[in-house]
Design a protein around this motif. Structure first.
Motif, PDB file in Angstrom:
ATOM      1  N   GLY A 153       0.790  -1.232   0.000  1.00  0.00           N
ATOM      2  CA  GLY A 153       0.000   0.000   0.000  1.00  0.00           C
ATOM      3  C   GLY A 153       0.816   1.272   0.000  1.00  0.00           C
ATOM      4  N   LEU A 154       2.145   1.131   0.006  1.00  0.00           N
ATOM      5  CA  LEU A 154       2.997   2.314   0.164  1.00  0.00           C
ATOM      6  C   LEU A 154       2.926   3.283  -1.011  1.00  0.00           C
ATOM      7  CD1 LEU A 154       4.768   3.416   2.402  1.00  0.00           C
ATOM      8  CD2 LEU A 154       6.712   2.204   1.411  1.00  0.00           C
ATOM      9  N   PRO A 155       3.001   2.841  -2.268  1.00  0.00           N
ATOM     10  CA  PRO A 155       2.989   3.807  -3.372  1.00  0.00           C
ATOM     11  C   PRO A 155       1.755   4.706  -3.376  1.00  0.00           C
ATOM     12  CG  PRO A 155       3.707   1.674  -4.164  1.00  0.00           C
ATOM     13  CD  PRO A 155       3.226   1.465  -2.763  1.00  0.00           C
ATOM     14  N   SER A 156       0.570   4.128  -3.187  1.00  0.00           N
ATOM     15  CA  SER A 156      -0.641   4.955  -3.200  1.00  0.00           C
ATOM     16  C   SER A 156      -0.689   5.883  -1.999  1.00  0.00           C
ATOM     17  CB  SER A 156      -1.880   4.058  -3.233  1.00  0.00           C
ATOM     18  OG  SER A 156      -1.909   3.203  -2.113  1.00  0.00           O
ATOM     19  N   ARG A 157      -0.203   5.395  -0.839  1.00  0.00           N
ATOM     20  CA  ARG A 157      -0.208   6.242   0.349  1.00  0.00           C
ATOM     21  C   ARG A 157       0.761   7.415   0.194  1.00  0.00           C
ATOM     22  NH1 ARG A 157       2.162   5.195   5.412  1.00  0.00           N
ATOM     23  NH2 ARG A 157       2.645   3.055   4.795  1.00  0.00           N
ATOM     24  N   LEU A 158       1.927   7.167  -0.381  1.00  0.00           N
ATOM     25  CA  LEU A 158       2.900   8.244  -0.579  1.00  0.00           C
ATOM     26  C   LEU A 158       2.450   9.195  -1.685  1.00  0.00           C
ATOM     27  CD1 LEU A 158       6.296   6.334  -0.241  1.00  0.00           C
ATOM     28  CD2 LEU A 158       5.030   7.594   1.508  1.00  0.00           C
ATOM     29  N   GLN A 164       0.612  12.306  -0.680  1.00  0.00           N
ATOM     30  CA  GLN A 164       1.303  13.348   0.070  1.00  0.00           C
ATOM     31  C   GLN A 164       1.920  14.343  -0.909  1.00  0.00           C
ATOM     32  OE1 GLN A 164       3.916  11.924   3.189  1.00  0.00           O
ATOM     33  NE2 GLN A 164       2.773  10.009   3.395  1.00  0.00           N
ATOM     34  N   PRO A 165       1.368  15.534  -1.030  1.00  0.00           N
ATOM     35  CA  PRO A 165       1.882  16.509  -1.997  1.00  0.00           C
ATOM     36  C   PRO A 165       3.294  16.981  -1.634  1.00  0.00           C
ATOM     37  CG  PRO A 165       0.255  17.523  -0.545  1.00  0.00           C
ATOM     38  CD  PRO A 165       0.222  16.062  -0.253  1.00  0.00           C
ATOM     39  N   GLY A 166       4.092  17.169  -2.665  1.00  0.00           N
ATOM     40  CA  GLY A 166       5.438  17.695  -2.456  1.00  0.00           C
ATOM     41  C   GLY A 166       6.410  16.723  -1.828  1.00  0.00           C
ATOM     42  N   LEU A 167       6.128  15.436  -1.898  1.00  0.00           N
ATOM     43  CA  LEU A 167       7.004  14.442  -1.292  1.00  0.00           C
ATOM     44  C   LEU A 167       8.347  14.410  -2.025  1.00  0.00           C
ATOM     45  CD1 LEU A 167       6.720  12.075   0.893  1.00  0.00           C
ATOM     46  CD2 LEU A 167       6.585  10.578  -1.103  1.00  0.00           C
ATOM     47  N   PRO A 168       9.481  14.581  -1.308  1.00  0.00           N
ATOM     48  CA  PRO A 168      10.779  14.513  -1.979  1.00  0.00           C
ATOM     49  C   PRO A 168      10.987  13.178  -2.676  1.00  0.00           C
ATOM     50  CG  PRO A 168      11.016  15.412   0.240  1.00  0.00           C
ATOM     51  CD  PRO A 168       9.610  14.901   0.133  1.00  0.00           C
TER      52      PRO A 168
END
Length: 545
Positions: free
Chosen positions: A499-504, A507-511
């Protein structure tokens, strides 16, 4: 980048820059290239010999053995020698700030009110060519007093007067890292010698004229022989640049488990130029995991529980203080990874309280100073050390009460692994790797400043938990379970990743958002590999342009 020069047009055509990159001619013109080539030719065989010795030593550990104090160097440990007297600029180091070498960070760190700024080409800098060149240029302008930076929002950054600035120290990359973009006689140059050599070539005389070194922080050493290699290389630099012997002063990070058994020996090898040792706590925990990668029963609990109050880490700190003060060197405390939380004063105050407690522990242990990762933490740490260390340092605190054995240093801490702790390790690895591949070497994640060292702990723990843990039992067939009884196995790892890709993505502006999938692929390879990779930055570096 304006004003560039192709390096293989220089006088020595065996010094070549990768065709994909270029550099300002005032930074890497023919004189600088010839100097770097001479460094490489003089010390590359010895560097390779030391790296080979590391590999042989790890085989010894993988066979079930543990590090110990060396019988062949007992005379050094028992001798009454001391290191060279400290220069005035390094007598008081109660708060040091660390961070990458981009122009904004350089200005903010030098202006922070800290006693020292460690400009980091290693754990908090992704070694893209642009980052390295920009960092060297920023430091050169900072030494000259001309560095400024204009942010996209229009804010202007400029240096305070020299007398109000932190003392500059530079951390080059470790001996294990190459600089692939610059080859000499067909071989990639040592990242260590590239970073340190280029910085010294351009800044040594200006810094010496200001009674400021140059000063370096040396990372990832594992033995006295590696320290001796640095001493030889720095002596070569001094002779080549016409500097007095011992002009370049260093502090060594004790951030590998083998090195803690050779602290006297490392001080002795560098005794004419060393100013202290530093508790490089996060890399030290990672090194513990790596050293015992083949040992069942050496699993550590989730990293949030592996604090400096754990017995094996407290023993490490106490022994470092005792050793340094016996020899007239500084014993520097480690990094506080917590940072202020923007827009959340309650969380920020909680972070400050953690820093106060950590720095109080160090001050009472006899440390002569400490590290922080954010300018807002400088006054917090300084207040603690001002109260408990009214003198410039604590060399008078000899810690004769300390008696540390080999077992004290290698007995693992006890604790648990929670589902949240396991999943946090996975998330930190993915987010950090994605940002690192995108050129950012330090990343705030959940109130902590994560760099290569902290990400290495998370990555090595995942590998250890899935490979070499405890013998299986009826209650826990995998050999290791979460505190709720769930087996720590491939299924749990897959669940944490799915589930990590969709959760990340939410998050806008994630480095590094565009490299999350690549980071997941790399983490899967590293975690499933039969042998724990020495450093995640080695395979990750191969993916950089």
């Amino acid at each position: 980048m304006a004003a560039v020069m192709e390096m293989d047009q220089g006088p020595d055509r065996n010094i070549r820059l990768s065709p994909a990159v270029s550099a300002p001619p005032d930074l890497l013109g023919p004189p600088a290239l010839d100097f770097l080539a001479a460094l490489h030719r003089s010390f590359e065989p010895a560097r390779q010999a030391r790296l080979a010795a590391r590999r042989e030593r790890q085989k010894f550990f993988d066979a079930g053995n543990a590090p110990d104090f060396r019988p062949d160097t007992a005379a050094i440990r028992e001798g009454a020698w001391r290191v060279a007297p400290l220069p005035e600029a390094l007598r008081d180091r109660r708060v040091e700030i660390t961070g990458p070498v981009d122009p904004k960070m350089v200005i903010n760190a030098l202006n922070s009110g800290a006693k020292v700024y460690m400009a980091d080409f290693e754990d908090s800098t992704t070694p893209t060519w642009d980052n390295l060149v920009t960092g060297q240029q920023a430091l050169r302008r900072a030494v000259a007093g001309t560095l400024t930076f204009d942010a996209p929002n229009g804010k202007h950054y400029a240096l305070k007067p020299f007398a109000e600035q932190a003392v500059l120290m530079v951390r080059p990359r470790g001996w294990h890292l190459d600089e692939k973009h610059l080859t000499v006689d067909g071989e990639p140059m040592s990242g260590s010698l590239f970073d340190a050599g280029l910085f010294a070539f351009h800044n040594a005389h200006a810094l010496a004229a200001k009674d400021r070194g140059p000063y370096l922080y040396l990372p990832k050493l594992q033995s006295m022989e590696e320290a001796q290699l640095w001493d030889d290389a720095l002596g070569f630099i001094e002779r080549a640049l016409g500097l007095p012997v011992g002009q370049i002063r260093v502090t060594v990070l004790i951030e590998t488990l083998p090195a803690v058994f050779e602290m006297d020996e490392i001080l002795h090898a560098l005794r004419g130029r060393i100013a202290g040792l530093n508790c490089g706590r996060w890399d030290y925990v990672f090194s513990y995991l790596k050293t015992f990668r083949a040992h069942r029963g050496k699993a550590l609990p989730e990293r949030g529980q592996v604090t400096m109050t754990q017995p094996f880490l407290r023993a490490y700190t106490d022994l470092l203080v005792q050793t340094c003060h016996k020899r007239g060197a500084h014993a520097m405390g480690g990094m506080a990874a917590v940072i202020p939380v923007s827009g959340d004063p309650v969380a920020t105050e909680a972070a400050f309280e953690k820093v106060r407690a950590d720095k109080l522990r160090e001050a009472k242990a006899g440390c002569d100073g400490t590290w922080v990762a954010h300018p807002a933490l400088v006054p917090v740490a300084r207040e603690v050390f001002d109260e408990h260390m009214p003198t410039p340092n604590q060399h008078h605190v000899r810690r004769e009460d300390v008696e540390v054995t080999r077992d004290d240093l290698i007995t693992p801490s006890r604790g648990t692994i929670t589902r949240a702790g396991f999943e946090n390790n996975v998330e930190v690895c993915v987010r950090y790797l994605a940002a690192w591949l995108d050129g950012l070497g330090c990343v705030p994640i959940h109130g902590l400043m994560e760099d290569a060292a902290t990400a290495e702990i998370a990555r090595a723990q995942l590998w250890q938990w899935l490979h070499h843990t405890n013998p299986p039992t009826a209650d826990c067939p995998s050999g290791l379970c979460l505190d709720d009884g769930t087996p720590v196995d491939e299924c749990l790892f897959e669940q944490a990743l799915i589930g990590l890709p969709s959760r990340l993505a939410a998050q806008p502006g994630l480095p590094g958002a565009g490299r999350v999938n690549e980071a997941i692929e790399l983490l899967e390879q590293l975690t499933r590999a039969a042998v724990l990779e020495d450093f995640l930055t080695l395979p990750a570096y191969a993916r950089l342009e």
